[in-house]
Write a protein that holds these residues in place. Sequence first.
Motif, PDB file in Angstrom:
ATOM      1  N   ASN A 196       0.823  -1.203   0.000  1.00  0.00           N
ATOM      2  CA  ASN A 196       0.000   0.000   0.000  1.00  0.00           C
ATOM      3  C   ASN A 196       0.858   1.254   0.000  1.00  0.00           C
ATOM      4  OD1 ASN A 196      -2.284  -1.554   0.040  1.00  0.00           O
ATOM      5  ND2 ASN A 196      -2.498  -1.529   2.261  1.00  0.00           N
ATOM      6  N   ARG A 197       1.964   1.198   0.767  1.00  0.00           N
ATOM      7  CA  ARG A 197       2.848   2.361   0.797  1.00  0.00           C
ATOM      8  C   ARG A 197       3.432   2.617  -0.576  1.00  0.00           C
ATOM      9  NH1 ARG A 197       5.022   0.961   5.895  1.00  0.00           N
ATOM     10  NH2 ARG A 197       6.722  -0.137   4.863  1.00  0.00           N
ATOM     11  N   THR A 198       3.820   1.518  -1.256  1.00  0.00           N
ATOM     12  CA  THR A 198       4.395   1.687  -2.586  1.00  0.00           C
ATOM     13  C   THR A 198       3.378   2.276  -3.546  1.00  0.00           C
ATOM     14  OG1 THR A 198       5.837  -0.203  -2.197  1.00  0.00           O
ATOM     15  CG2 THR A 198       5.534   0.472  -4.474  1.00  0.00           C
ATOM     16  N   ARG A 199       2.119   1.806  -3.461  1.00  0.00           N
ATOM     17  CA  ARG A 199       1.101   2.317  -4.364  1.00  0.00           C
ATOM     18  C   ARG A 199       0.824   3.801  -4.102  1.00  0.00           C
ATOM     19  NH1 ARG A 199      -2.414  -1.210  -3.226  1.00  0.00           N
ATOM     20  NH2 ARG A 199      -1.693  -2.725  -4.744  1.00  0.00           N
ATOM     21  N   GLU A 200       0.793   4.183  -2.824  1.00  0.00           N
ATOM     22  CA  GLU A 200       0.558   5.590  -2.480  1.00  0.00           C
ATOM     23  C   GLU A 200       1.728   6.455  -2.926  1.00  0.00           C
ATOM     24  OE1 GLU A 200      -2.058   4.572   1.528  1.00  0.00           O
ATOM     25  OE2 GLU A 200      -0.113   5.563   1.661  1.00  0.00           O
ATOM     26  N   LYS A 201       2.916   5.884  -2.873  1.00  0.00           N
ATOM     27  CA  LYS A 201       4.091   6.637  -3.277  1.00  0.00           C
ATOM     28  C   LYS A 201       4.105   6.872  -4.779  1.00  0.00           C
ATOM     29  CE  LYS A 201       9.056   6.743  -2.417  1.00  0.00           C
ATOM     30  NZ  LYS A 201      10.223   6.001  -1.918  1.00  0.00           N
ATOM     31  N   LEU A 202       3.614   5.873  -5.525  1.00  0.00           N
ATOM     32  CA  LEU A 202       3.579   6.014  -6.979  1.00  0.00           C
ATOM     33  C   LEU A 202       2.477   6.974  -7.426  1.00  0.00           C
ATOM     34  CD1 LEU A 202       4.124   2.350  -8.218  1.00  0.00           C
ATOM     35  CD2 LEU A 202       5.555   4.305  -8.756  1.00  0.00           C
ATOM     36  N   PHE A 203       1.284   6.820  -6.888  1.00  0.00           N
ATOM     37  CA  PHE A 203       0.136   7.603  -7.345  1.00  0.00           C
ATOM     38  C   PHE A 203      -0.532   8.265  -6.136  1.00  0.00           C
ATOM     39  CE2 PHE A 203       0.576   3.862 -10.121  1.00  0.00           C
ATOM     40  CZ  PHE A 203       0.875   4.500 -11.312  1.00  0.00           C
ATOM     41  N   ASP A 204      -0.288   9.535  -5.963  1.00  0.00           N
ATOM     42  CA  ASP A 204      -0.914  10.260  -4.863  1.00  0.00           C
ATOM     43  C   ASP A 204      -1.489  11.575  -5.381  1.00  0.00           C
ATOM     44  OD1 ASP A 204       1.330  11.766  -5.319  1.00  0.00           O
ATOM     45  OD2 ASP A 204       2.330  11.233  -3.445  1.00  0.00           O
ATOM     46  N   TRP A 205      -2.065  12.347  -4.488  1.00  0.00           N
ATOM     47  CA  TRP A 205      -2.728  13.587  -4.901  1.00  0.00           C
ATOM     48  C   TRP A 205      -1.743  14.615  -5.420  1.00  0.00           C
ATOM     49  CZ3 TRP A 205      -1.350  18.054  -2.365  1.00  0.00           C
ATOM     50  CH2 TRP A 205      -0.667  17.895  -1.150  1.00  0.00           C
ATOM     51  N   LYS A 206      -0.495  14.567  -4.965  1.00  0.00           N
ATOM     52  CA  LYS A 206       0.501  15.509  -5.467  1.00  0.00           C
ATOM     53  C   LYS A 206       0.794  15.262  -6.945  1.00  0.00           C
ATOM     54  CE  LYS A 206       2.804  15.975  -0.976  1.00  0.00           C
ATOM     55  NZ  LYS A 206       4.065  15.750  -0.230  1.00  0.00           N
ATOM     56  N   LEU A 207       0.861  13.978  -7.305  1.00  0.00           N
ATOM     57  CA  LEU A 207       1.084  13.643  -8.711  1.00  0.00           C
ATOM     58  C   LEU A 207      -0.086  14.108  -9.563  1.00  0.00           C
ATOM     59  CD1 LEU A 207       2.919  12.204 -10.763  1.00  0.00           C
ATOM     60  CD2 LEU A 207       1.652  10.100 -10.290  1.00  0.00           C
ATOM     61  N   LEU A 208      -1.300  13.990  -9.051  1.00  0.00           N
ATOM     62  CA  LEU A 208      -2.478  14.459  -9.783  1.00  0.00           C
ATOM     63  C   LEU A 208      -2.413  15.967 -10.008  1.00  0.00           C
ATOM     64  CD1 LEU A 208      -5.234  13.831 -11.018  1.00  0.00           C
ATOM     65  CD2 LEU A 208      -6.247  14.144  -8.741  1.00  0.00           C
ATOM     66  N   ILE A 209      -1.992  16.705  -8.989  1.00  0.00           N
ATOM     67  CA  ILE A 209      -1.835  18.157  -9.142  1.00  0.00           C
ATOM     68  C   ILE A 209      -0.784  18.472 -10.193  1.00  0.00           C
ATOM     69  CG2 ILE A 209      -1.065  20.264  -7.963  1.00  0.00           C
ATOM     70  CD1 ILE A 209      -2.327  19.205  -5.423  1.00  0.00           C
ATOM     71  N   GLY A 210       0.309  17.702 -10.180  1.00  0.00           N
ATOM     72  CA  GLY A 210       1.351  17.897 -11.186  1.00  0.00           C
ATOM     73  C   GLY A 210       0.846  17.651 -12.597  1.00  0.00           C
ATOM     74  N   VAL A 211       0.037  16.598 -12.770  1.00  0.00           N
ATOM     75  CA  VAL A 211      -0.534  16.300 -14.083  1.00  0.00           C
ATOM     76  C   VAL A 211      -1.430  17.443 -14.549  1.00  0.00           C
ATOM     77  CG1 VAL A 211      -2.112  14.767 -15.316  1.00  0.00           C
ATOM     78  CG2 VAL A 211      -0.387  13.794 -13.791  1.00  0.00           C
ATOM     79  N   VAL A 212      -2.245  17.971 -13.638  1.00  0.00           N
ATOM     80  CA  VAL A 212      -3.132  19.084 -13.995  1.00  0.00           C
ATOM     81  C   VAL A 212      -2.323  20.329 -14.377  1.00  0.00           C
ATOM     82  CG1 VAL A 212      -4.881  20.670 -13.106  1.00  0.00           C
ATOM     83  CG2 VAL A 212      -5.036  18.230 -12.580  1.00  0.00           C
ATOM     84  N   ALA A 213      -1.276  20.623 -13.598  1.00  0.00           N
ATOM     85  CA  ALA A 213      -0.453  21.803 -13.883  1.00  0.00           C
ATOM     86  C   ALA A 213       0.233  21.689 -15.244  1.00  0.00           C
ATOM     87  CB  ALA A 213       0.579  21.993 -12.777  1.00  0.00           C
ATOM     88  N   VAL A 214       0.801  20.509 -15.531  1.00  0.00           N
ATOM     89  CA  VAL A 214       1.450  20.300 -16.834  1.00  0.00           C
ATOM     90  C   VAL A 214       0.417  20.344 -17.953  1.00  0.00           C
ATOM     91  CG1 VAL A 214       2.733  18.637 -18.234  1.00  0.00           C
ATOM     92  CG2 VAL A 214       3.378  19.013 -15.857  1.00  0.00           C
ATOM     93  N   GLY A 215      -0.784  19.806 -17.696  1.00  0.00           N
ATOM     94  CA  GLY A 215      -1.857  19.868 -18.688  1.00  0.00           C
ATOM     95  C   GLY A 215      -2.223  21.304 -19.034  1.00  0.00           C
ATOM     96  N   LEU A 216      -2.262  22.174 -18.041  1.00  0.00           N
ATOM     97  CA  LEU A 216      -2.554  23.588 -18.297  1.00  0.00           C
ATOM     98  C   LEU A 216      -1.455  24.235 -19.137  1.00  0.00           C
ATOM     99  CD1 LEU A 216      -3.928  24.681 -14.794  1.00  0.00           C
ATOM    100  CD2 LEU A 216      -5.235  24.289 -16.901  1.00  0.00           C
ATOM    101  N   LEU A 217      -0.210  23.875 -18.856  1.00  0.00           N
ATOM    102  CA  LEU A 217       0.903  24.389 -19.668  1.00  0.00           C
ATOM    103  C   LEU A 217       0.757  23.959 -21.126  1.00  0.00           C
ATOM    104  CD1 LEU A 217       4.199  23.962 -17.582  1.00  0.00           C
ATOM    105  CD2 LEU A 217       3.284  26.072 -18.558  1.00  0.00           C
TER     106      LEU A 217
END
Length: 332
Positions: free
Chosen positions: A14-35
């Motif tokens: 579970n720790r590994t899964r949270e480390k790979l995909f968490d809310w911070k990564l989602l924010i990063g995807v949204v920010a790059v998408g806006l760029l």
Amino acid sequence: MTQTVTPTEQKPRNRTREKLFDWKLLIGVVAVGLLLVVSLFTGVYDIFNGDFGLEMFAITRIPRTIALVLAGAAMAMCGLVMQLLTQNRFVEPTTTGTTEWAGLGLLLMLILVPNASLMTKMVAAIIASFVGTMIFFLFLRRVQLTSSLIVPIVGIMIGAVVGSVSTYLALVTNKLQNLGVWFAGSFTSVLRGQYEALWIVAFVAVAVFIAADRFTVAGLGEDIATNVGLNYNQVILLGTGLIAVATGVVTVVVGNLPFLGLIVPNVVSMIRGDDLRSNLPWVCLLGIAIVTVCDLIGRTIIMPFEVPVSLILGVVGAVVFIALLLRSRRNA
């Protein structure tokens, strides 16, 4: 026979899964998408009021934005893998001569087979970059260097020699202008029908993610990797091949993107540590973001003309490179 899994066995997964995909990564995807959305609607041609706005949008803007994504992610990823395999934070394709070798392969193909297809040129660049990267790795294995700072200097020297040979051959064969265009590192010429080969690097990214654990173990050194049953030479060969493919493809389609593979992995590792698998999505995102921002600056700074993205990346990368060197000396 069913196997029961205790809560203590589930916890690391579970720790590994949270480390790979968490809310911070989602924010990063949204920010790059806006760029990327900003990139789609930035340019000299008015796609809203122009006579062929929709056609220009499909022919130039969409391919250019996709190329930014693929090239940025590929070169940042190459830097991450190369730094892990060499156990040195200062190496990446433009500080080890890999890019210069790819350019030499491309130039030889232009000289020997002037009418070669894009795929043929790409194969030549991949083969040359693979040979050059293997030469660099073999040099590191045979020569004991007292300081990690010497490693990128050696790579830059090898790249300078290869670049000089390429310049001489281009001058003799009247291909100097072609060489300059190929190494401009610009997305200006990216059009529909000319960028699709970049999708190859998406498969390279998948392969790197699958082999991430092996690369991580190989990054601990040959002795440790061998002791845990890993075929060290095979992993080095695999990593070199993937780096060569990505570098060769990006060099042929886009050109030289200096220091990108140096900046991104170091920034990510300073924040998140050195685990390749969990860092790979962040490295790709940050690589895309940096290339997109530099390209937007290049498109707008002297509009209606453009500054090659390699020029802006070179300035930013040189500053970061010097900062990393100074930081390394302070920590030594």
